[in-house]
Motif scaffolding. Structure first.
Motif, PDB file in Angstrom:
ATOM      1  N   GLU A   7       0.810  -1.216   0.000  1.00 42.56           N
ATOM      2  CA  GLU A   7       0.000   0.000   0.000  1.00 42.56           C
ATOM      3  C   GLU A   7       0.844   1.267   0.000  1.00 42.56           C
ATOM      4  N   ALA A   8       1.948   1.258   0.720  1.00 48.59           N
ATOM      5  CA  ALA A   8       2.799   2.448   0.760  1.00 48.59           C
ATOM      6  C   ALA A   8       3.364   2.755  -0.623  1.00 48.59           C
ATOM      7  N   ASP A   9       3.765   1.723  -1.344  1.00 54.37           N
ATOM      8  CA  ASP A   9       4.320   1.956  -2.674  1.00 54.37           C
ATOM      9  C   ASP A   9       3.251   2.413  -3.669  1.00 54.37           C
ATOM     10  N   VAL A  10       2.055   1.847  -3.580  1.00 56.51           N
ATOM     11  CA  VAL A  10       0.977   2.294  -4.467  1.00 56.51           C
ATOM     12  C   VAL A  10       0.605   3.743  -4.120  1.00 56.51           C
ATOM     13  N   ALA A  11       0.531   4.070  -2.842  1.00 56.28           N
ATOM     14  CA  ALA A  11       0.236   5.448  -2.437  1.00 56.28           C
ATOM     15  C   ALA A  11       1.311   6.405  -2.951  1.00 56.28           C
ATOM     16  N   ALA A  12       2.569   5.968  -2.937  1.00 52.46           N
ATOM     17  CA  ALA A  12       3.653   6.801  -3.456  1.00 52.46           C
ATOM     18  C   ALA A  12       3.481   7.034  -4.963  1.00 52.46           C
ATOM     19  N   VAL A  13       2.997   6.031  -5.670  1.00 50.37           N
ATOM     20  CA  VAL A  13       2.722   6.198  -7.111  1.00 50.37           C
ATOM     21  C   VAL A  13       1.633   7.246  -7.308  1.00 50.37           C
ATOM     22  N   TYR A  14       0.585   7.198  -6.469  1.00 45.57           N
ATOM     23  CA  TYR A  14      -0.464   8.222  -6.578  1.00 45.57           C
ATOM     24  C   TYR A  14       0.134   9.608  -6.382  1.00 45.57           C
ATOM     25  N   THR A  15       1.021   9.764  -5.411  1.00 46.96           N
ATOM     26  CA  THR A  15       1.676  11.045  -5.181  1.00 46.96           C
ATOM     27  C   THR A  15       2.496  11.439  -6.406  1.00 46.96           C
ATOM     28  N   ASP A  16       3.239  10.475  -6.973  1.00 44.30           N
ATOM     29  CA  ASP A  16       4.029  10.741  -8.179  1.00 44.30           C
ATOM     30  C   ASP A  16       3.140  11.227  -9.331  1.00 44.30           C
ATOM     31  N   LEU A  17       1.897  10.741  -9.370  1.00 40.63           N
ATOM     32  CA  LEU A  17       0.957  11.118 -10.429  1.00 40.63           C
ATOM     33  C   LEU A  17       0.201  12.411 -10.110  1.00 40.63           C
ATOM     34  N   GLY A  18       0.568  13.054  -8.989  1.00 41.24           N
ATOM     35  CA  GLY A  18      -0.096  14.301  -8.614  1.00 41.24           C
ATOM     36  C   GLY A  18      -1.375  14.080  -7.832  1.00 41.24           C
ATOM     37  N   LEU A  19      -1.547  12.883  -7.273  1.00 37.34           N
ATOM     38  CA  LEU A  19      -2.760  12.561  -6.527  1.00 37.34           C
ATOM     39  C   LEU A  19      -2.441  12.376  -5.042  1.00 37.34           C
ATOM     40  N   PHE A  74       4.751 -19.382  -5.762  1.00 38.28           N
ATOM     41  CA  PHE A  74       3.327 -19.670  -5.884  1.00 38.28           C
ATOM     42  C   PHE A  74       2.616 -18.323  -5.991  1.00 38.28           C
ATOM     43  N   PRO A  75       1.647 -18.174  -6.882  1.00 35.04           N
ATOM     44  CA  PRO A  75       0.975 -16.869  -7.025  1.00 35.04           C
ATOM     45  C   PRO A  75       0.311 -16.410  -5.722  1.00 35.04           C
ATOM     46  N   LEU A  76       0.698 -15.260  -5.252  1.00 32.04           N
ATOM     47  CA  LEU A  76       0.154 -14.722  -4.012  1.00 32.04           C
ATOM     48  C   LEU A  76      -1.358 -14.540  -4.104  1.00 32.04           C
ATOM     49  N   ALA A  89      -0.832  -0.107 -14.966  1.00 25.92           N
ATOM     50  CA  ALA A  89       0.566  -0.278 -14.564  1.00 25.92           C
ATOM     51  C   ALA A  89       0.677  -1.146 -13.311  1.00 25.92           C
ATOM     52  N   THR A  90      -0.227  -0.939 -12.347  1.00 24.95           N
ATOM     53  CA  THR A  90      -0.185  -1.728 -11.115  1.00 24.95           C
ATOM     54  C   THR A  90      -0.496  -3.193 -11.408  1.00 24.95           C
ATOM     55  N   THR A  91      -1.434  -3.444 -12.294  1.00 27.74           N
ATOM     56  CA  THR A  91      -1.752  -4.826 -12.673  1.00 27.74           C
ATOM     57  C   THR A  91      -0.537  -5.488 -13.313  1.00 27.74           C
ATOM     58  N   ALA A  92       0.136  -4.790 -14.213  1.00 28.94           N
ATOM     59  CA  ALA A  92       1.340  -5.338 -14.852  1.00 28.94           C
ATOM     60  C   ALA A  92       2.432  -5.599 -13.809  1.00 28.94           C
ATOM     61  N   ALA A  93       2.588  -4.671 -12.863  1.00 30.76           N
ATOM     62  CA  ALA A  93       3.597  -4.849 -11.813  1.00 30.76           C
ATOM     63  C   ALA A  93       3.239  -6.029 -10.910  1.00 30.76           C
ATOM     64  N   ALA A  94       1.962  -6.209 -10.616  1.00 30.20           N
ATOM     65  CA  ALA A  94       1.530  -7.331  -9.769  1.00 30.20           C
ATOM     66  C   ALA A  94       1.783  -8.669 -10.468  1.00 30.20           C
ATOM     67  N   ILE A  95       1.543  -8.722 -11.763  1.00 30.94           N
ATOM     68  CA  ILE A  95       1.814  -9.937 -12.530  1.00 30.94           C
ATOM     69  C   ILE A  95       3.309 -10.247 -12.503  1.00 30.94           C
TER      70      ILE A  95
END
Length: 177
Positions: free
Chosen positions: A22-34, A129-131, A115-121
């Protein structure tokens, strides 16, 4: 067995994993101006964008969370000015809809989701084993038999059926299991 692989630390380790994700996804939102946009907002906003206004109960079902969790997220989204809530035809139902501010965010959120879906894959490809599959299996197992019940059974097991560290002895089934 290292301390990080002990079953009694499962909750702690899962919270740590979720905090990192969650911290990394939140940081991406900040990077995107959100800045201030929370990862828990995205599923609700995506459902509303795809299906239109919805009751909180329907949002809970669509996002796979409890009614209480969905209601809390909606309250946060209202405070952030991203959704509005109006009474439904039945006074007990509240209908949630996106605000124009949220609609302006949809292109950035769609790009982040892709992008998050691609990163999760890619992340799951690094694991043995797939999380996502393991989480689904764990949720199914807990729906079949909640952890509270599992703990209650372990508490009633005779001391001779427990290992020295309090767990069920590997060669003896726990009573009632």
């Amino acid at each position: 067995m290292t301390s990080s692989h002990r079953p009694e630390l499962l909750g702690t380790r899962l919270r740590h994993l979720l905090e990192l994700l969650e911290a990394d996804v939140a940081a991406v939102y900040t990077d995107l101006g959100l800045a201030g946009f929370r990862p828990r907002f995205t599923p609700v906003i995506r459902v509303l964008a795809a299906s239109g206004p919805a009751a909180i109960r329907d949002l809970a079902e669509a996002t796979g969370v409890t009614h209480s969790a969905a209601s809390q997220t909606v309250a946060e989204l209202v405070r952030a000015g991203l959704v509005a809530v109006v009474p439904g035809q039945d006074a007990r139902r509240r209908i949630v809809r996106l605000t124009p501010e949220a609609e302006r965010l949809l292109p950035a959120l769609a790009a982040e989701h892709t992008a998050t879906t691609a990163a999760a894959i890619a992340f799951e490809a690094e694991l043995s084993f797939p999380l996502s599959r393991l989480v689904d299996e764990a949720l199914d197992a807990l729906h079949r038999r909640p952890m509270r019940e599992r703990i209650a059974v372990a508490l009633t097991a005779p001391p001779s059926d427990r290992a020295a560290d309090g767990r069920a002895a590997p060669d003896r089934p726990v009573a009632g299991s």
